[in-house]
Design a protein around this motif. Structure first.
Motif, mmCIF file in Angstrom:
data_model
loop_
_atom_site.group_PDB
_atom_site.id
_atom_site.type_symbol
_atom_site.label_atom_id
_atom_site.label_comp_id
_atom_site.label_asym_id
_atom_site.label_seq_id
_atom_site.Cartn_x
_atom_site.Cartn_y
_atom_site.Cartn_z
ATOM 1 N N TRP A 231 -4.649 1.729 -7.768
ATOM 2 C CA TRP A 231 -4.470 3.173 -7.570
ATOM 3 C C TRP A 231 -5.064 3.599 -6.217
ATOM 4 C CZ3 TRP A 231 -0.932 5.611 -10.009
ATOM 5 C CH2 TRP A 231 -0.620 5.325 -11.330
ATOM 6 N N CYS A 232 -6.230 3.051 -5.866
ATOM 7 C CA CYS A 232 -6.844 3.371 -4.567
ATOM 8 C C CYS A 232 -5.967 2.893 -3.414
ATOM 9 C CB CYS A 232 -8.233 2.750 -4.458
ATOM 10 S SG CYS A 232 -9.466 3.532 -5.495
ATOM 11 N N PHE A 233 -5.394 1.703 -3.558
ATOM 12 C CA PHE A 233 -4.509 1.182 -2.524
ATOM 13 C C PHE A 233 -3.336 2.135 -2.295
ATOM 14 C CE2 PHE A 233 -0.691 -1.125 -1.268
ATOM 15 C CZ PHE A 233 -1.122 -1.668 -0.071
ATOM 16 N N ALA A 234 -2.727 2.599 -3.386
ATOM 17 C CA ALA A 234 -1.596 3.535 -3.260
ATOM 18 C C ALA A 234 -2.049 4.820 -2.582
ATOM 19 C CB ALA A 234 -1.000 3.829 -4.638
ATOM 20 N N TRP A 235 -3.165 5.370 -3.035
ATOM 21 C CA TRP A 235 -3.662 6.652 -2.510
ATOM 22 C C TRP A 235 -3.973 6.535 -1.018
ATOM 23 C CZ3 TRP A 235 -8.658 8.564 -1.019
ATOM 24 C CH2 TRP A 235 -8.748 9.947 -0.961
ATOM 25 N N ILE A 236 -4.675 5.481 -0.628
ATOM 26 C CA ILE A 236 -5.041 5.300 0.785
ATOM 27 C C ILE A 236 -3.798 5.045 1.635
ATOM 28 C CG2 ILE A 236 -6.236 3.758 2.399
ATOM 29 C CD1 ILE A 236 -8.386 3.455 0.117
ATOM 30 N N SER A 237 -2.893 4.203 1.157
ATOM 31 C CA SER A 237 -1.681 3.883 1.917
ATOM 32 C C SER A 237 -0.841 5.114 2.217
ATOM 33 C CB SER A 237 -0.816 2.881 1.153
ATOM 34 O OG SER A 237 -1.488 1.671 1.011
ATOM 35 N N LEU A 238 -0.825 6.050 1.294
ATOM 36 C CA LEU A 238 0.015 7.236 1.462
ATOM 37 C C LEU A 238 -0.681 8.361 2.221
ATOM 38 C CD1 LEU A 238 1.748 7.210 -2.015
ATOM 39 C CD2 LEU A 238 2.664 6.451 0.174
ATOM 40 N N ARG A 239 -1.913 8.138 2.642
ATOM 41 C CA ARG A 239 -2.645 9.142 3.432
ATOM 42 C C ARG A 239 -2.430 8.945 4.933
ATOM 43 N NH1 ARG A 239 -6.759 11.982 1.291
ATOM 44 N NH2 ARG A 239 -8.107 11.735 3.085
ATOM 45 N N TYR A 240 -1.873 7.800 5.313
ATOM 46 C CA TYR A 240 -1.759 7.455 6.732
ATOM 47 C C TYR A 240 -0.326 7.176 7.134
ATOM 48 C CZ TYR A 240 -6.801 6.958 6.733
ATOM 49 O OH TYR A 240 -8.139 7.207 6.635
ATOM 50 N N ASP A 241 -0.040 7.426 8.396
ATOM 51 C CA ASP A 241 1.228 7.035 9.008
ATOM 52 C C ASP A 241 0.883 6.363 10.323
ATOM 53 O OD1 ASP A 241 3.901 6.751 9.738
ATOM 54 O OD2 ASP A 241 4.005 8.760 10.600
ATOM 55 N N ASN A 242 1.208 5.098 10.418
ATOM 56 C CA ASN A 242 0.935 4.323 11.631
ATOM 57 C C ASN A 242 -0.547 4.418 12.034
ATOM 58 O OD1 ASN A 242 1.698 2.569 13.650
ATOM 59 N ND2 ASN A 242 2.213 4.213 15.081
ATOM 60 N N LYS A 243 -1.428 4.253 11.061
ATOM 61 C CA LYS A 243 -2.884 4.244 11.240
ATOM 62 C C LYS A 243 -3.471 5.606 11.578
ATOM 63 C CE LYS A 243 -2.745 -0.548 12.767
ATOM 64 N NZ LYS A 243 -3.073 -1.495 13.819
ATOM 65 N N VAL A 244 -2.699 6.678 11.433
ATOM 66 C CA VAL A 244 -3.183 8.023 11.719
ATOM 67 C C VAL A 244 -3.201 8.814 10.414
ATOM 68 C CG1 VAL A 244 -2.698 10.164 12.972
ATOM 69 C CG2 VAL A 244 -2.258 7.951 14.059
ATOM 70 N N LEU A 245 -4.356 9.436 10.115
ATOM 71 C CA LEU A 245 -4.489 10.234 8.912
ATOM 72 C C LEU A 245 -3.535 11.420 8.975
ATOM 73 C CD1 LEU A 245 -6.052 10.708 6.244
ATOM 74 C CD2 LEU A 245 -7.649 12.102 7.577
#
Length: 146
Positions: free
Chosen positions: A28-42
């Motif tokens: 769940w954390c992986f999904a949440w963190i992955s969807l907070r960024y685009d190309n390493k930018v928050l």
């Protein structure tokens, strides 16, 4: 946090904390963190699709995660195909594992009073359900040299 632990019963301490809950929480954390960024930018607030998980009460968060898990709809902000495939595959593994657990408990007529247990091999098998997917293998390959 694992869905079982976000339920009303889980919040009252009536759900035994198992190692599989830790692995589920990681996914769940992986999904949440992955969807907070685009190309390493928050991404800015409002464009991060799962931010409400962090501010909702436990039971509401459980419902929102369940909806995300069953919806399977790719957020517009995620452009990385390999990350999305891993998230989608992971959500499917979690869903299938939960379904198998419910069926096992119902077939034993023990749904209401059962406390699950797990062995080390159960955890190894659960982890292998993730690491054995093509999506996991794709992200595990070294990046090409620049």
């Amino acid at each position: 946090m694992a869905l079982d632990l976000l339920t009303e019963e889980g919040q009252r301490g009536e759900v035994k904390h198992l190692y599989r809950h830790d692995l589920e929480s990681f996914m769940w954390c992986f999904a949440w963190i992955s969807l907070r960024y685009d190309n390493k930018v928050l991404l800015p607030w409002g464009l991060r699709p799962l931010d409400e998980w962090a501010t909702a009460d436990a039971v509401t968060c459980c419902k929102k995660k369940g909806h995300f898990q069953s919806d399977g709809k790719r957020p517009a902000t995620l452009k990385d195909d390999s990350a999305w495939m891993l998230i989608l595959t992971s959500m499917n593994v979690l869903f299938q594992r939960k379904l198998q657990s419910r069926l096992r408990l119902q077939s034993a007529n023990a749904l209401a009073n059962s406390q699950e247990s797990e062995s080390e091999s159960d955890m190894d098998d659960f982890l292998a359900e993730f690491t054995g997917t093509p999506a996991w293998a794709a992200l595990s390959r070294p990046a090409p040299s620049q």
